[in-house]
Write a protein that holds these residues in place. Sequence first.
Motif, PDB file in Angstrom:
ATOM      1  N   TRP A 134       6.101   5.612   2.464  1.00 25.30           N
ATOM      2  CA  TRP A 134       4.775   6.216   2.323  1.00 25.30           C
ATOM      3  C   TRP A 134       4.823   7.735   2.480  1.00 25.30           C
ATOM      4  CZ3 TRP A 134       0.683   3.903   0.341  1.00 25.30           C
ATOM      5  CH2 TRP A 134       0.627   2.505   0.344  1.00 25.30           C
ATOM      6  N   PRO A 148      -3.147   8.781  -0.991  1.00 23.38           N
ATOM      7  CA  PRO A 148      -3.641   7.399  -0.848  1.00 23.38           C
ATOM      8  C   PRO A 148      -4.871   7.341   0.046  1.00 23.38           C
ATOM      9  CG  PRO A 148      -1.256   7.431  -0.705  1.00 23.38           C
ATOM     10  CD  PRO A 148      -1.701   8.873  -0.709  1.00 23.38           C
ATOM     11  N   SER A 150      -5.827   4.928   2.131  1.00 20.53           N
ATOM     12  CA  SER A 150      -5.659   4.275   3.428  1.00 20.53           C
ATOM     13  C   SER A 150      -4.196   4.336   3.845  1.00 20.53           C
ATOM     14  CB  SER A 150      -6.120   2.813   3.338  1.00 20.53           C
ATOM     15  OG  SER A 150      -6.170   2.212   4.607  1.00 20.53           O
ATOM     16  N   TRP A 151      -3.977   4.558   5.134  1.00 21.10           N
ATOM     17  CA  TRP A 151      -2.634   4.780   5.648  1.00 21.10           C
ATOM     18  C   TRP A 151      -2.310   3.839   6.802  1.00 21.10           C
ATOM     19  CZ3 TRP A 151       0.488   7.985   3.138  1.00 21.10           C
ATOM     20  CH2 TRP A 151      -0.086   8.989   2.349  1.00 21.10           C
ATOM     21  N   GLY A 167      -1.465  -3.241   6.614  1.00 17.99           N
ATOM     22  CA  GLY A 167      -1.519  -1.780   6.568  1.00 17.99           C
ATOM     23  C   GLY A 167      -2.810  -1.246   7.153  1.00 17.99           C
ATOM     24  N   GLN A 178      -4.588  -1.046   3.754  1.00 16.73           N
ATOM     25  CA  GLN A 178      -3.882  -0.699   2.517  1.00 16.73           C
ATOM     26  C   GLN A 178      -3.961  -1.807   1.464  1.00 16.73           C
ATOM     27  OE1 GLN A 178      -0.065   0.393   4.221  1.00 16.73           O
ATOM     28  NE2 GLN A 178      -0.502   2.558   3.909  1.00 16.73           N
ATOM     29  N   ILE A 224      -1.130   1.988  -6.359  1.00 19.53           N
ATOM     30  CA  ILE A 224      -1.921   2.374  -5.193  1.00 19.53           C
ATOM     31  C   ILE A 224      -3.031   3.337  -5.605  1.00 19.53           C
ATOM     32  CG2 ILE A 224      -1.811   3.365  -2.873  1.00 19.53           C
ATOM     33  CD1 ILE A 224      -0.051   0.903  -3.215  1.00 19.53           C
TER      34      ILE A 224
END
Length: 232
Positions: A134, A148, A150-151, A167, A178, A224
């Motif tokens: 990531w 992205p 959401s992490w 995630g 995620q 993603i």
Amino acid sequence: TLFLSCIATRFNFCLSNSNPFSLKTLPLEGHLSFDETTLNKASTDFGNRYKYHPVAVLHPNSVSDIATTIKHIWHMGTSSHLTVAARGHGHSLQGQSQTHGGVVIKMESLKQSEMQVHVGNFRPYVDVSGGELWINILHETLRYGLAPRSWTDYLHLTVGGTLSNAGVSGQAFKHGPQISNVQQLQIVTGTGEVVNCSEEKNEELFHSVLGGLGQFGIITQARILLEEAPSM
């Protein structure tokens, strides 16, 4: 005589197929490791509670390497007792990235085309390998002013690893985990078939794999969703 010859031939075929070292004969772009140093590294994870020693570690150069290996094990049948586990950075807690007497697939070895960031008159997205970290996705998407949605709170994790677990992070209250920010997946199933899935195509597989702890297939590529990156 012919009947007995057929039985003998079939018996020998089954023996060769059930031998885990028949894996050495597979035509791979990458390679399989059988040395103790590599096997020991693949027998532990971040949780440090379980230790399952594999018989081999696959370093795939392509998705076909993963598919070929899994298909071979599938045709060996249950008598071989071989199982498969995908391993990213090995941050599992309950031994999910390990397998006793089986084959661990080192997903970070997977070589695919470079990640592609797509922008236009649609929601931006990036296509990435399941073995990509990531942190590398962040660095690449920031070049376009994107990130992205959401992490996880720690970014040195693989895409396939976190999508197999959910995630969850500080942004989950706004965008969901995620797994709620994926448009499409490429999966290698338990029979060695390479399948593309999304909410519109192979929907059941799509939702089974996301958060499925690797039990429904191995994530080899993901699409993603991105958003405009904040200033900090």
